[in-house]
Design a protein around this motif. Structure first.
Motif, PDB file in Angstrom:
ATOM      1  N   GLU A   1      -4.960  13.001   6.013  1.00 32.55           N
ATOM      2  CA  GLU A   1      -5.828  11.820   6.072  1.00 32.55           C
ATOM      3  C   GLU A   1      -5.061  10.519   5.870  1.00 32.55           C
ATOM      4  N   LEU A   2      -3.929  10.568   5.178  1.00 30.72           N
ATOM      5  CA  LEU A   2      -3.121   9.364   4.992  1.00 30.72           C
ATOM      6  C   LEU A   2      -2.586   8.824   6.317  1.00 30.72           C
ATOM      7  N   TYR A   3      -2.384   9.699   7.266  1.00 35.23           N
ATOM      8  CA  TYR A   3      -1.729   9.344   8.527  1.00 35.23           C
ATOM      9  C   TYR A   3      -2.717   9.093   9.663  1.00 35.23           C
ATOM     10  N   GLN A   4      -3.995   9.407   9.424  1.00 40.27           N
ATOM     11  CA  GLN A   4      -5.015   9.218  10.452  1.00 40.27           C
ATOM     12  C   GLN A   4      -5.042   7.761  10.899  1.00 40.27           C
ATOM     13  N   LYS A   5      -5.316   7.557  12.188  1.00 36.31           N
ATOM     14  CA  LYS A   5      -5.437   6.226  12.804  1.00 36.31           C
ATOM     15  C   LYS A   5      -4.127   5.456  12.823  1.00 36.31           C
ATOM     16  N   SER A   6      -2.993   6.141  12.629  1.00 35.02           N
ATOM     17  CA  SER A   6      -1.690   5.478  12.723  1.00 35.02           C
ATOM     18  C   SER A   6      -1.273   5.373  14.182  1.00 35.02           C
ATOM     19  N   ASN A   7      -0.729   4.232  14.530  1.00 34.09           N
ATOM     20  CA  ASN A   7      -0.120   4.073  15.850  1.00 34.09           C
ATOM     21  C   ASN A   7       1.325   4.544  15.817  1.00 34.09           C
ATOM     22  N   LEU A   8       1.952   4.359  14.643  1.00 34.30           N
ATOM     23  CA  LEU A   8       3.365   4.691  14.489  1.00 34.30           C
ATOM     24  C   LEU A   8       3.620   5.234  13.097  1.00 34.30           C
ATOM     25  N   ILE A   9       4.427   6.281  13.062  1.00 36.08           N
ATOM     26  CA  ILE A   9       4.993   6.808  11.819  1.00 36.08           C
ATOM     27  C   ILE A   9       6.495   6.707  12.007  1.00 36.08           C
ATOM     28  N   TYR A  10       7.180   6.133  11.023  1.00 34.28           N
ATOM     29  CA  TYR A  10       8.630   6.010  11.159  1.00 34.28           C
ATOM     30  C   TYR A  10       9.324   6.374   9.860  1.00 34.28           C
ATOM     31  N   SER A  11      10.613   6.663  10.004  1.00 35.23           N
ATOM     32  CA  SER A  11      11.420   6.976   8.834  1.00 35.23           C
ATOM     33  C   SER A  11      12.851   6.501   9.064  1.00 35.23           C
ATOM     34  N   ILE A  12      13.434   5.947   8.022  1.00 34.26           N
ATOM     35  CA  ILE A  12      14.798   5.429   8.072  1.00 34.26           C
ATOM     36  C   ILE A  12      15.716   6.390   7.331  1.00 34.26           C
ATOM     37  N   ARG A  13      16.651   6.936   8.065  1.00 36.45           N
ATOM     38  CA  ARG A  13      17.657   7.865   7.529  1.00 36.45           C
ATOM     39  C   ARG A  13      17.036   9.037   6.751  1.00 36.45           C
ATOM     40  N   PRO A  14      16.074   9.711   7.377  1.00 33.37           N
ATOM     41  CA  PRO A  14      15.451  10.842   6.669  1.00 33.37           C
ATOM     42  C   PRO A  14      16.380  12.045   6.628  1.00 33.37           C
ATOM     43  N   PRO A  15      16.186  12.923   5.649  1.00 27.27           N
ATOM     44  CA  PRO A  15      16.918  14.190   5.682  1.00 27.27           C
ATOM     45  C   PRO A  15      16.555  14.919   6.986  1.00 27.27           C
TER      46      PRO A  15
ATOM     47  N   ASN B   1       0.881  -1.163   0.000  1.00 29.23           N
ATOM     48  CA  ASN B   1       0.000   0.000   0.000  1.00 29.23           C
ATOM     49  C   ASN B   1       0.923   1.218   0.000  1.00 29.23           C
ATOM     50  N   ALA B   2       0.882   2.020  -1.041  1.00 27.84           N
ATOM     51  CA  ALA B   2       1.824   3.132  -1.186  1.00 27.84           C
ATOM     52  C   ALA B   2       1.127   4.361  -1.758  1.00 27.84           C
ATOM     53  N   GLU B   3       1.487   5.514  -1.199  1.00 28.62           N
ATOM     54  CA  GLU B   3       0.883   6.783  -1.614  1.00 28.62           C
ATOM     55  C   GLU B   3       1.951   7.851  -1.805  1.00 28.62           C
ATOM     56  N   ILE B   4       1.737   8.700  -2.798  1.00 28.66           N
ATOM     57  CA  ILE B   4       2.595   9.858  -2.999  1.00 28.66           C
ATOM     58  C   ILE B   4       2.163  10.928  -2.012  1.00 28.66           C
ATOM     59  N   ASP B   5       3.118  11.465  -1.270  1.00 30.06           N
ATOM     60  CA  ASP B   5       2.814  12.565  -0.357  1.00 30.06           C
ATOM     61  C   ASP B   5       4.092  13.315  -0.041  1.00 30.06           C
ATOM     62  N   ASP B   6       3.942  14.593   0.188  1.00 31.34           N
ATOM     63  CA  ASP B   6       5.056  15.452   0.570  1.00 31.34           C
ATOM     64  C   ASP B   6       4.848  15.847   2.028  1.00 31.34           C
ATOM     65  N   ILE B   7       5.729  15.426   2.893  1.00 32.10           N
ATOM     66  CA  ILE B   7       5.574  15.675   4.324  1.00 32.10           C
ATOM     67  C   ILE B   7       5.607  17.169   4.651  1.00 32.10           C
ATOM     68  N   LEU B   8       6.120  17.987   3.731  1.00 29.28           N
ATOM     69  CA  LEU B   8       6.110  19.433   3.937  1.00 29.28           C
ATOM     70  C   LEU B   8       4.739  20.039   3.637  1.00 29.28           C
ATOM     71  N   ASN B   9       3.930  19.307   2.916  1.00 29.39           N
ATOM     72  CA  ASN B   9       2.547  19.710   2.620  1.00 29.39           C
ATOM     73  C   ASN B   9       1.697  18.438   2.648  1.00 29.39           C
ATOM     74  N   PRO B  10       1.544  17.842   3.838  1.00 35.03           N
ATOM     75  CA  PRO B  10       0.980  16.492   3.920  1.00 35.03           C
ATOM     76  C   PRO B  10      -0.532  16.428   3.726  1.00 35.03           C
ATOM     77  N   ARG B  11      -0.938  15.299   3.155  1.00 34.43           N
ATOM     78  CA  ARG B  11      -2.365  14.955   3.133  1.00 34.43           C
ATOM     79  C   ARG B  11      -2.613  14.212   4.444  1.00 34.43           C
TER      80      ARG B  11
ATOM     81  N   GLU C   1      16.131  17.905   7.818  1.00 37.45           N
ATOM     82  CA  GLU C   1      15.144  18.982   7.766  1.00 37.45           C
ATOM     83  C   GLU C   1      13.701  18.457   7.707  1.00 37.45           C
ATOM     84  N   LEU C   2      13.525  17.152   7.524  1.00 38.18           N
ATOM     85  CA  LEU C   2      12.176  16.590   7.488  1.00 38.18           C
ATOM     86  C   LEU C   2      11.731  16.010   8.835  1.00 38.18           C
ATOM     87  N   ILE C   3      12.630  15.940   9.799  1.00 37.93           N
ATOM     88  CA  ILE C   3      12.281  15.331  11.089  1.00 37.93           C
ATOM     89  C   ILE C   3      11.194  16.131  11.806  1.00 37.93           C
TER      90      ILE C   3
END
Length: 146
Positions: free
Chosen positions: A80-94, A68-78, A96-98
């Motif tokens: 609704e994609l993240y609603q009902k999430s227990n966890l959001i994670y990122s591996i080696r993010p830039p 399940n994959a969606e295009i999204d820009d965390i600087l201008n996030p949709r 400035e995006l943290i």
């Protein structure tokens, strides 16, 4: 697809141990490294997994793998994609995006787990309320909202 590095399996195992009953987990900035999500799919078969990236080609390849994959820009996030999430994670993010990722997690009431490059962990200075995850071989920081 090449054999996944052991690192991604360890990340998936850590997440599965920390969130065994998660309803939804989102990885931001998956790019062309789907291995954590592929491992999580086996470890947490009841959990909804979502891959998010700004790169359309990466998203298409992830979908070809059945993710399940969606295009999204965390600087201008949709959001609704993240609603009902227990966890959001990122591996080696830039670095400035943290902060933008942490804001999205806070908005939806999810925890945020970051696996930074080691030098970024010093530059970003993960201070309270962030806490370091105790793991023998992974460097990770968590900010709890849930």
């Amino acid at each position: 697809m090449t054999k996944p590095p052991k690192y991604f399996k360890e990340v998936a195992e850590l997440i599965a141990n920390l969130y065994p009953d998660a309803e939804k987990i989102v990885e931001i900035g998956v790019g062309s490294a789907p291995w954590t999500l592929l491992n999580l799919r086996k470890l947490l078969p009841k959990t909804t997994l979502l891959a998010v990236d700004v790169d359309q080609d990466s998203i298409m390849k992830l979908r070809e793998l059945g993710l399940n994959a969606e295009i999204d820009d965390i600087l201008n996030p949709r959001i609704e994609l993240y609603q009902k999430s227990n966890l959001i994670y990122s591996i080696r993010p830039p670095m400035e995006l943290i902060n933008p990722m942490a804001k999205v997690a806070e908005k939806v009431g999810a925890d945020i787990l970051i696996f930074p490059l080691s030098e970024d962990s010093y530059l970003y200075e993960f201070k309270s309320p962030w806490s370091k995850v105790d793991h023998p071989s992974l460097l990770a920081f968590i900010l709890k909202h849930g």
